[in-house]
Design a protein around this motif. Structure first.
Motif, short mmCIF file in Angstrom:
data_model
loop_
_atom_site.label_atom_id
_atom_site.label_comp_id
_atom_site.label_asym_id
_atom_site.label_seq_id
_atom_site.Cartn_x
_atom_site.Cartn_y
_atom_site.Cartn_z
N ASP A 221 0.81 -1.22 0.00
CA ASP A 221 0.00 0.00 0.00
C ASP A 221 0.84 1.26 0.00
N PHE A 222 2.15 1.10 -0.06
CA PHE A 222 3.07 2.24 -0.02
C PHE A 222 3.25 2.78 -1.43
N ASN A 223 2.25 3.50 -1.92
CA ASN A 223 2.30 4.04 -3.28
C ASN A 223 1.37 5.26 -3.37
N VAL A 224 1.56 6.02 -4.44
CA VAL A 224 0.81 7.27 -4.61
C VAL A 224 -0.69 7.01 -4.68
N LYS A 225 -1.09 6.00 -5.44
CA LYS A 225 -2.52 5.73 -5.65
C LYS A 225 -3.23 5.43 -4.35
N THR A 226 -2.66 4.56 -3.53
CA THR A 226 -3.32 4.17 -2.29
C THR A 226 -3.36 5.32 -1.29
N PHE B 259 8.89 21.99 0.11
CA PHE B 259 8.72 20.77 0.88
C PHE B 259 9.14 19.55 0.06
N PRO B 260 9.47 18.44 0.71
CA PRO B 260 10.04 17.30 0.00
C PRO B 260 9.03 16.49 -0.80
N GLN B 261 9.55 15.83 -1.82
CA GLN B 261 8.80 14.80 -2.54
C GLN B 261 8.88 13.51 -1.73
N LEU B 262 7.79 12.77 -1.64
CA LEU B 262 7.80 11.48 -0.95
C LEU B 262 8.17 10.40 -1.96
N ALA B 263 9.20 9.63 -1.65
CA ALA B 263 9.69 8.58 -2.55
C ALA B 263 8.89 7.30 -2.30
N LEU B 264 7.79 7.14 -3.04
CA LEU B 264 6.84 6.07 -2.75
C LEU B 264 7.08 4.85 -3.64
N TRP B 265 8.28 4.29 -3.49
CA TRP B 265 8.60 3.05 -4.19
C TRP B 265 9.64 2.29 -3.39
N HIS B 266 9.82 1.03 -3.75
CA HIS B 266 10.82 0.18 -3.10
C HIS B 266 12.05 0.06 -4.00
N GLY B 267 13.22 0.00 -3.39
CA GLY B 267 14.44 -0.21 -4.16
C GLY B 267 14.90 1.04 -4.88
N SER C 103 15.44 3.73 -8.00
CA SER C 103 14.57 4.29 -9.04
C SER C 103 15.24 4.12 -10.40
N PRO C 104 14.60 3.41 -11.34
CA PRO C 104 15.25 3.12 -12.61
C PRO C 104 15.33 4.30 -13.59
N LYS C 105 14.26 5.13 -13.68
CA LYS C 105 14.22 6.19 -14.68
C LYS C 105 13.50 7.41 -14.13
N LYS C 106 13.76 8.57 -14.74
CA LYS C 106 13.14 9.81 -14.28
C LYS C 106 11.62 9.75 -14.42
N ASP C 107 11.12 9.17 -15.50
CA ASP C 107 9.68 9.07 -15.68
C ASP C 107 9.04 8.24 -14.57
N PHE C 108 9.72 7.18 -14.18
CA PHE C 108 9.23 6.33 -13.09
C PHE C 108 9.16 7.13 -11.79
N ILE C 109 10.19 7.92 -11.53
CA ILE C 109 10.23 8.71 -10.30
C ILE C 109 9.06 9.68 -10.23
N ARG C 110 8.81 10.38 -11.32
CA ARG C 110 7.76 11.41 -11.31
C ARG C 110 6.37 10.81 -11.13
N VAL C 111 6.17 9.61 -11.60
CA VAL C 111 4.87 8.95 -11.44
C VAL C 111 4.69 8.42 -10.02
N ASN C 112 5.79 8.08 -9.36
CA ASN C 112 5.72 7.41 -8.07
C ASN C 112 6.12 8.30 -6.90
N THR C 113 5.84 9.59 -7.04
CA THR C 113 6.10 10.51 -5.94
C THR C 113 5.01 11.57 -5.88
N ILE C 114 4.84 12.15 -4.71
CA ILE C 114 3.93 13.26 -4.52
C ILE C 114 4.57 14.19 -3.50
#
Length: 222
Positions: A14-19, A54-62, A64-75
């Motif tokens: 449940d540790f993700n932006v959507k949830t 204020f900081p971006q929350l890094a809502l992924w495990h492990g 980060s492979p690519k910049k696009d992935f990072i922007r989708v998985n943070t708020i």
């Protein structure tokens, strides 16, 4: 305080932006309720983004492979704050115990830290002060452990320095022996000072030494 307390914990799958955003969206507090959101994990800032303090929350495990992935998985933590403000609770508190360092910076620590031991060890709380602080305050507060370019430190005994000092300060301010009524502005100021002093005792490598709490109350930034 003898009020009903409902706790929701989001971790693992449940540790993700959507949830997280969905959980906030379905909140239905009354206009006399208290809403508290607290984040503990990795955080960062985009070096070119001066608009967001204020900081971006890094809502992924492990990693980060690519910049696009990072922007989708943070708020951004302030976006969480704005979402909670729309719920119009009497008291809203949003905190982030996470780094606010630029994303190019390597993480200083990879091993998990043990949680600190908190709680009112001295049970002589002033009930009137508790009521004034939590039940009679109509305001919103946003706090992050570190300002842009800084890491948020932690220790195997203390846990996160910000969280440790947050709870320690509230405990101290609510004791019967305190000569004056506690207020959130005083509490936030003391949290920032004590967390900074604590962080100065430990070495830093690839980041600014020390962490400076950043906060927002209503429309003011500190």
């Amino acid at each position: 305080m003898n009020i009903h307390f409902r706790k929701t914990i989001l971790r693992d799958n449940d540790f993700n932006v959507k949830t997280i955003t969905k959980t906030i969206q379905v909140l239905t507090p009354g206009n006399n309720d208290i809403v508290v959101f607290t984040y503990s994990g990795h955080g960062f800032s985009y070096i070119e983004d001066e608009q967001n303090k204020f900081p971006q929350l890094a809502l992924w495990h492990g990693e980060s492979p690519k910049k696009d992935f990072i922007r989708v998985n943070t708020i951004n933590l302030e976006e969480i704050y704005k979402m909670i403000l729309t719920k119009k609770a009497r008291l809203s508190i949003v905190t982030g115990d996470c780094c606010n360092s630029y994303i190019e910076m390597r993480r200083q620590h990879t091993e998990p830290t043990l949680p600190g031991v908190f709680g009112p060890r001295d049970k002589n709380w002033n009930h009137k002060a508790v009521s004034q602080l939590f039940l009679e305050t109509r305001q919103s507060y946003l706090m992050a452990a570190a300002q842009k370019g800084e890491v948020a430190a932690s220790h195997r005994w203390y846990g996160g320095f910000f969280t440790f000092q947050f709870l320690e300060t509230i405990n101290e301010k609510l004791l019967d022996r305190q000569p004056r009524k506690p207020g959130w502005d005083d509490i936030i100021g003391k949290i920032g000072k004590e967390a900074y002093d604590l962080s100065q005792r430990y070495p830093c490598r690839e980041a600014v030494c020390g962490q400076h709490l950043i906060s927002k109350t209503g429309n003011s930034l500190h």
